[in-house]
Design a protein around this motif. Structure first.
Motif, PDB file in Angstrom:
ATOM      1  N   GLY A  23     -41.241 -33.430   9.159  1.00  0.00           N
ATOM      2  CA  GLY A  23     -40.951 -34.428  10.300  1.00  0.00           C
ATOM      3  C   GLY A  23     -42.192 -34.926  10.731  1.00  0.00           C
ATOM      4  O   GLY A  23     -42.513 -36.273  10.881  1.00  0.00           O
ATOM      5  N   ASP A  24     -43.162 -34.101  10.899  1.00  0.00           N
ATOM      6  CA  ASP A  24     -44.570 -34.375  11.157  1.00  0.00           C
ATOM      7  C   ASP A  24     -45.360 -35.549  10.032  1.00  0.00           C
ATOM      8  O   ASP A  24     -45.690 -36.469  10.349  1.00  0.00           O
ATOM      9  N   ASN A  25     -44.925 -35.105   8.642  1.00  0.00           N
ATOM     10  CA  ASN A  25     -45.475 -35.929   7.667  1.00  0.00           C
ATOM     11  C   ASN A  25     -44.732 -36.943   7.573  1.00  0.00           C
ATOM     12  O   ASN A  25     -45.400 -38.160   7.076  1.00  0.00           O
ATOM     13  N   HIS A  26     -43.279 -37.441   7.881  1.00  0.00           N
ATOM     14  CA  HIS A  26     -42.694 -38.718   7.974  1.00  0.00           C
ATOM     15  C   HIS A  26     -43.234 -39.521   8.954  1.00  0.00           C
ATOM     16  O   HIS A  26     -43.302 -40.451   8.814  1.00  0.00           O
ATOM     17  N   ALA A  57     -34.735  -9.538  12.405  1.00  0.00           N
ATOM     18  CA  ALA A  57     -36.404 -10.232  12.170  1.00  0.00           C
ATOM     19  C   ALA A  57     -36.401 -10.689  10.907  1.00  0.00           C
ATOM     20  O   ALA A  57     -37.061 -11.722  10.678  1.00  0.00           O
ATOM     21  N   GLU A  58     -36.118 -10.091   9.794  1.00  0.00           N
ATOM     22  CA  GLU A  58     -35.916 -10.696   8.591  1.00  0.00           C
ATOM     23  C   GLU A  58     -35.258 -12.158   8.575  1.00  0.00           C
ATOM     24  O   GLU A  58     -35.553 -12.914   7.932  1.00  0.00           O
ATOM     25  N   GLU A  59     -34.087 -11.947   9.266  1.00  0.00           N
ATOM     26  CA  GLU A  59     -33.245 -13.174   9.112  1.00  0.00           C
ATOM     27  C   GLU A  59     -34.021 -14.313   9.990  1.00  0.00           C
ATOM     28  O   GLU A  59     -34.178 -15.400   9.600  1.00  0.00           O
ATOM     29  N   LEU A  60     -34.620 -13.817  11.070  1.00  0.00           N
ATOM     30  CA  LEU A  60     -35.461 -14.851  11.870  1.00  0.00           C
ATOM     31  C   LEU A  60     -36.629 -15.433  11.026  1.00  0.00           C
ATOM     32  O   LEU A  60     -36.900 -16.634  11.140  1.00  0.00           O
ATOM     33  N   PHE A  61     -37.234 -14.658  10.401  1.00  0.00           N
ATOM     34  CA  PHE A  61     -38.471 -14.947   9.578  1.00  0.00           C
ATOM     35  C   PHE A  61     -38.093 -16.077   8.440  1.00  0.00           C
ATOM     36  O   PHE A  61     -38.726 -17.115   8.344  1.00  0.00           O
ATOM     37  N   GLN A  62     -36.743 -15.964   7.953  1.00  0.00           N
ATOM     38  CA  GLN A  62     -36.110 -17.042   7.383  1.00  0.00           C
ATOM     39  C   GLN A  62     -36.017 -18.278   7.726  1.00  0.00           C
ATOM     40  O   GLN A  62     -36.260 -19.414   7.583  1.00  0.00           O
ATOM     41  N   GLU A  63     -35.162 -17.918   8.892  1.00  0.00           N
ATOM     42  CA  GLU A  63     -34.904 -19.116   9.808  1.00  0.00           C
ATOM     43  C   GLU A  63     -35.834 -20.066  10.351  1.00  0.00           C
ATOM     44  O   GLU A  63     -35.947 -21.188  10.348  1.00  0.00           O
ATOM     45  N   GLN A  64     -36.989 -19.209  10.729  1.00  0.00           N
ATOM     46  CA  GLN A  64     -38.243 -19.915  11.332  1.00  0.00           C
ATOM     47  C   GLN A  64     -39.111 -20.720  10.042  1.00  0.00           C
ATOM     48  O   GLN A  64     -39.654 -21.438  10.327  1.00  0.00           O
ATOM     49  N   GLY A  65     -39.058 -20.106   8.961  1.00  0.00           N
ATOM     50  CA  GLY A  65     -39.621 -20.644   7.909  1.00  0.00           C
ATOM     51  C   GLY A  65     -38.961 -21.795   7.592  1.00  0.00           C
ATOM     52  O   GLY A  65     -39.594 -22.761   7.169  1.00  0.00           O
ATOM     53  N   ASN A  66     -37.630 -22.099   7.816  1.00  0.00           N
ATOM     54  CA  ASN A  66     -37.031 -23.247   7.614  1.00  0.00           C
ATOM     55  C   ASN A  66     -37.463 -24.299   8.608  1.00  0.00           C
ATOM     56  O   ASN A  66     -37.543 -25.410   8.357  1.00  0.00           O
ATOM     57  N   TRP A  67     -37.426 -23.803   9.908  1.00  0.00           N
ATOM     58  CA  TRP A  67     -37.855 -24.670  11.189  1.00  0.00           C
ATOM     59  C   TRP A  67     -39.317 -25.229  10.695  1.00  0.00           C
ATOM     60  O   TRP A  67     -39.667 -26.332  10.934  1.00  0.00           O
ATOM     61  N   PHE A  68     -40.177 -24.310  10.336  1.00  0.00           N
ATOM     62  CA  PHE A  68     -41.664 -24.859  10.067  1.00  0.00           C
ATOM     63  C   PHE A  68     -41.786 -25.974   9.027  1.00  0.00           C
ATOM     64  O   PHE A  68     -42.263 -26.794   8.997  1.00  0.00           O
ATOM     65  N   LYS A  69     -40.810 -25.666   7.974  1.00  0.00           N
ATOM     66  CA  LYS A  69     -40.662 -26.744   6.827  1.00  0.00           C
ATOM     67  C   LYS A  69     -40.086 -27.891   7.378  1.00  0.00           C
ATOM     68  O   LYS A  69     -40.602 -29.128   7.093  1.00  0.00           O
ATOM     69  N   LEU A  70     -39.215 -27.987   8.300  1.00  0.00           N
ATOM     70  CA  LEU A  70     -38.555 -29.063   8.731  1.00  0.00           C
ATOM     71  C   LEU A  70     -39.582 -29.894   9.750  1.00  0.00           C
ATOM     72  O   LEU A  70     -39.768 -30.974   9.563  1.00  0.00           O
ATOM     73  N   LYS A  71     -40.265 -28.845  10.441  1.00  0.00           N
ATOM     74  CA  LYS A  71     -41.078 -29.498  11.482  1.00  0.00           C
ATOM     75  C   LYS A  71     -42.345 -30.417  10.555  1.00  0.00           C
ATOM     76  O   LYS A  71     -42.457 -31.298  10.958  1.00  0.00           O
ATOM     77  N   GLN A  72     -42.881 -29.626   9.718  1.00  0.00           N
ATOM     78  CA  GLN A  72     -43.857 -30.088   8.755  1.00  0.00           C
ATOM     79  C   GLN A  72     -43.418 -31.514   8.208  1.00  0.00           C
ATOM     80  O   GLN A  72     -44.154 -32.489   8.017  1.00  0.00           O
TER      81      GLN A  72
END
Length: 157
Positions: free
Chosen positions: A144-147, A127-142
């Motif tokens: 990408g949405d901004n771009h 879960a700790e690993e996923l929290f970091q991985e998902q955080g990276n996904w949210f940053k990329l998604k955001q």
């Protein structure tokens, strides 16, 4: 100690049981965690709640009442929970809410707790690993949405 002996089945790797209630298999539980769960951490509650809000807004975007759902999730009056207020009040009393560390317990109780949480420890590590991985996904998604939004604006000029 009596509680653990009496309720052993209920507390035996509770997270594993939650993620795989049928077989209570840690490997199945980890698969379910990886496949179906957006992880939040109590240690980073603000980020966790922000992620849940983004997921809810994204998954409800075509709902007939999407605007009302979005307002309910992002209205400042609805942010900052009663839990936080209660926690702040509890902390302000000077009363420390503390538990002994596992190493401070009797050896037999340490062993029982470690046995009852062995699978849960694997779940928590993932879960700790996923929290970091998902955080990276949210940053990329955001980003990408901004771009995409910037591209849309520049193409409309």
């Amino acid at each position: 100690r009596e509680y653990l002996d009496y309720c052993k089945n209920a507390v035996d790797n509770a997270y594993v049981q939650f993620l795989d209630p049928k077989t209570k298999d840690v490997d199945v539980a980890l698969t379910h965690l990886n496949k179906y769960v957006i992880v939040g951490m109590q240690t980073d509650l603000d980020e966790s709640m922000e992620r849940w809000t983004k997921v809810a807004l994204w998954t409800c975007r075509y709902h007939p009442k999407a605007a009302m759902i979005g307002k309910a999730l992002t209205d400042p009056a609805n942010l900052d929970s009663h839990f936080r207020e209660s926690t702040s009040l509890a902390d302000g009393t000077g009363n420390e809410l503390a538990s002994p560390t596992i190493d401070e317990l009797d050896l037999d109780l340490q062993q029982l707790i470690r046995t009852l949480t062995a699978g849960d420890q694997l779940i928590f590590q993932r879960a700790e690993e996923l929290f970091q991985e998902q955080g990276n996904w949210f940053k990329l998604k955001q980003s990408g949405d901004n771009h995409t939004a910037e591209s849309d604006v520049s193409s409309n000029k």
